[in-house]
Design an enzyme around this catalytic site. Structure first.
Site, short mmCIF file in Angstrom:
data_model
loop_
_atom_site.label_atom_id
_atom_site.label_comp_id
_atom_site.label_asym_id
_atom_site.label_seq_id
_atom_site.Cartn_x
_atom_site.Cartn_y
_atom_site.Cartn_z
NE ARG A 134 -3.78 -2.07 2.62
CZ ARG A 134 -3.60 -3.29 3.11
NH1 ARG A 134 -2.42 -3.64 3.60
NH2 ARG A 134 -4.60 -4.15 3.12
CE LYS A 158 -7.70 -1.35 5.96
NZ LYS A 158 -8.62 -1.57 4.82
CG HIS A 221 -4.97 0.44 -3.21
ND1 HIS A 221 -4.21 0.20 -2.08
CD2 HIS A 221 -5.92 -0.54 -3.24
CE1 HIS A 221 -4.68 -0.85 -1.44
NE2 HIS A 221 -5.71 -1.32 -2.13
NE ARG A 224 -3.09 -4.38 -0.62
CZ ARG A 224 -2.45 -5.26 0.13
NH1 ARG A 224 -1.14 -5.41 0.02
NH2 ARG A 224 -3.10 -6.01 1.01
CG HIS A 247 -5.79 -9.55 1.93
ND1 HIS A 247 -5.99 -9.96 0.62
CD2 HIS A 247 -5.70 -8.20 1.88
CE1 HIS A 247 -6.00 -8.90 -0.17
NE2 HIS A 247 -5.83 -7.83 0.56
CE1 TYR A 256 -6.27 -7.39 -5.74
CE2 TYR A 256 -6.94 -8.50 -3.74
CZ TYR A 256 -6.52 -7.37 -4.39
OH TYR A 256 -6.36 -6.21 -3.68
#
Length: 291
Positions: A134, A158, A221, A224, A247, A256
């Site tokens: 990110r 994150k 972004h 990514r 994730h 994805y």
């Protein structure tokens, strides 16, 4: 009063171990609300909250984020005794569509790298594509994060979780050109630390525009997204892709698997070709049947 309450709410969220980005984003939403109403945040009514949540020009995902922020804030106010009722409890649920990946094509990535972007912007693009970082992680890369012997790169993902990822050979080569004992992208002279993530966004966006890429859905972004999509295209196991993207849930990574343009093309091309007929095949020598 509002400043005091917002400060207390921020402390409450930190005690929950929420990410600083989440805390900042919620504070921004609440300050925007405060500017649109004629009362304090503490005294806001359910009608005011519904009007704010339903204002025009907001995408469903942003509207849902807004509702989450309002719900968290007014739940906190009730718990800490600032008010007796929770007006956010009567806000309508926002049904936002599931997200879809917005990847750059390999050709678009090449075009950005060859767009005349400076070395540090090219480094940012490479980190986004080859490590799936990110913009916040790109901005904070430090020479100490690289371990060439172990072949790893550290990053805070994150949720403020520190993780170690395999180092792509391109980034390993890049690291030899970057500071080994300092930030890769330091802040301007006289300021400590690294650049802000918004600066990364601006620099990559400029490279995108110079490359002639006009699709507004493609953002920094999206590098990514390219990382995740291309891994799926190369038939990497979805659980491995999940770990590489940091994730928390494989359901997020499954975005994805639904958008691979290459797989769609491969599926279409799997149908065997046949010659295009130039005649109907009707026997024109047979006279029509009389009525």
């Amino acid at each position: 009063m509002d400043d005091e309450v917002l400060g207390a709410f921020a402390a409450y969220q930190r005690a929950q171990d929420l990410a600083e980005n989440t805390i900042r984003n919620r504070a921004s939403i609440l300050r925007t609300l405060r500017a649109t109403i004629d009362t304090s945040l503490v005294d806001a009514t359910v009608t005011q909250l519904r009007t704010f949540q339903g204002r025009e020009g907001i995408k469903p995902g942003s509207r849902r984020t807004c509702r989450n922020a309002l719900t968290a804030f007014y739940t906190f106010l009730v718990e800490d005794g600032y008010r007796d009722d929770n007006p956010a409890a009567r806000l309508p649920v926002v049904r936002a569509p599931k997200g879809t990946a917005r990847p750059f094509t390999p050709e678009q990535v090449d075009a950005m790298l060859e767009s005349g972007a400076y070395a540090r912007t090219r480094a940012m693009i490479l980190l986004g594509y080859y490590q799936g970082f990110r913009v916040s992680s790109i901005a904070a890369v430090h020479g100490h994060d690289i371990d060439l012997l172990a072949g790893t790169i550290r990053s805070v993902v994150k949720g403020d979780k520190p993780l170690s990822f395999p180092l792509h050979p391109v980034i390993a080569e890049l690291s030899r050109l970057m500071p080994t004992d300092d930030w890769w992208f330091p802040a301007r002279a006289g300021r400590p630390g690294h650049i802000h993530s918004s600066s990364v966004t601006n620099l990559i966006t400029r490279a995108k525009h110079r490359a002639g890429i006009t699709d507004p859905q493609l953002t920094p972004h999206s590098l990514r997204h390219s990382f995740g999509t291309d891994l799926v295209d190369h038939e990497i196991d979805i659980r491995v892709v999940q770990e590489l993207m940091g994730h928390g849930s494989v359901a997020t990574t499954e975005i994805y698997t639904r958008v691979s343009a290459k797989r769609k093309r491969d599926a279409i091309h799997a149908l065997p070709p046949r010659a295009i007929p130039h005649r109907s095949g009707r026997n024109r020598d047979i006279p029509p049947v009389a009525a």
